[in-house]
Design a protein around this motif. Structure first.
Motif, PDB file in Angstrom:
ATOM      1  N   GLU A 159       1.282   2.513   4.521  1.00  0.00           N
ATOM      2  CA  GLU A 159       0.174   1.671   4.969  1.00  0.00           C
ATOM      3  C   GLU A 159       0.724   0.655   5.958  1.00  0.00           C
ATOM      4  N   ARG A 166      -3.669  -2.771  10.257  1.00  0.00           N
ATOM      5  CA  ARG A 166      -3.904  -2.367   8.858  1.00  0.00           C
ATOM      6  C   ARG A 166      -5.404  -2.179   8.585  1.00  0.00           C
ATOM      7  N   ALA A 170      -7.120   1.342   7.880  1.00  0.00           N
ATOM      8  CA  ALA A 170      -7.723   1.542   6.554  1.00  0.00           C
ATOM      9  C   ALA A 170      -9.131   2.118   6.703  1.00  0.00           C
TER      10      ALA A 170
END
Ligand SMILES: C[S@@+](CC[C@H](N)C(=O)[O-])C[C@H]1O[C@@H](n2cnc3c(N)ncnc32)[C@H](O)[C@@H]1O
Length: 237
Positions: A159, A166, A170
């Motif tokens: 991740e 991020r 996501a």
């Protein structure tokens, strides 16, 4: 709390058999071609001598095996996977490229690798270890089949840590990717399983410690593409 997805071997093998015909296309499209670069980085990290004997565990359709023999003169690769449909496509690819003498594909389970002890100079796994029901058993098996000082390279999703990237990633990984994957593969759950299984995988520092517990030294976790993927490199003690 992250719910661990079902990793029963027959369920995982059945899922990969079902998506096999669209697997390569979706891989290259959903990673915008980055998957090829990640595999190249894994091969280069091994610094293999010419003629090295390499195991590619969870080889799927064999892309990492192909990358290895293309980058390392006279190297040979044994690719092991338990999904027959993935291996059949891999075999067709190997034949089309005229690489039958350098790549052999074998059906087998990562937790019982069909090779004798100390048989390989190096081993690779790309995007496979996360799917193995007992990854520690697979690491113990990798340590068994590698020769002393033999090298291991594992690619697995991570991740990204940079906040803006991020958040965007996501959203892409949790919503867009499963929707495109479902549409193209016609499989209802395989591309939702992907983010779910990545979410349940240990963070890089923790997985590096797991690798060290299984007879490996000089373990490194290298973030690729902002940490979307991690390359773990280690050496058998
Ligand atoms: C995401 S694919 C990766 C394939 C290939 N390494 C690549 O980079 O495209 C994961 C592969 O791992 C295989 N796999 C998962 N668990 C396995 C196990 N326990 N033993 C052998 N193969 C396994 C699956 O069948 C599937 O082909």
């Amino acid at each position: 709390m992250v719910t661990a997805p079902d990793k029963t071997p027959s369920v995982i093998a059945g899922m990969f058999d079902a998506i096999a015909p669209r697997y390569d296309l979706l891989n290259h499209t959903l990673s915008v071609g980055l998957d090829k670069r990640w595999r190249t980085r894994a091969v280069d990290a091994l610094e293999l001598p010419h003629g090295a004997h390499v195991l590619d565990l969870c080889t799927g359709t064999g892309d990492l095996a192909v990358a290895t023999v293309r980058r390392v003169p006279r190297a040979t690769v044994i690719g092991v996977d338990f999904a027959g449909a993935m291996l059949r496509l891999g075999l067709a690819k190997v034949r089309a490229l005229g690489l039958e003498r350098r790549i052999r594909l074998v059906r087998g389970d990562a937790t019982a690798i069909p090779l004798p002890a100390n048989a390989c100079d190096a081993a690779t796994i790309a995007f496979g270890i996360r799917n193995v029901a007992d990854p520690e058993r697979a690491l113990a098996e990798l340590a068994r089949v590698l020769r002393p000082r033999g090298r291991l390279a594992i690619l697995e999703f991570g991740e990204p840590r940079i906040p803006g990237i991020r958040t965007c990633y996501a959203w892409y990984f949790r919503y867009l990717l499963p929707a495109v994957g479902r549409l193209v593969s016609k499989h209802t759950s395989a591309y939702s399983y992907l983010p779910a299984s990545v979410g349940a995988f240990p963070p890089p520092s923790e997985f590096a410690r797991v690798i060290s517990r299984h007879g490996f030294v000089n373990v490194r976790a290298v973030p690729l593409s902002f940490g979307i993927v991690y390359l773990y490199v280690a050496e058998k003690n």
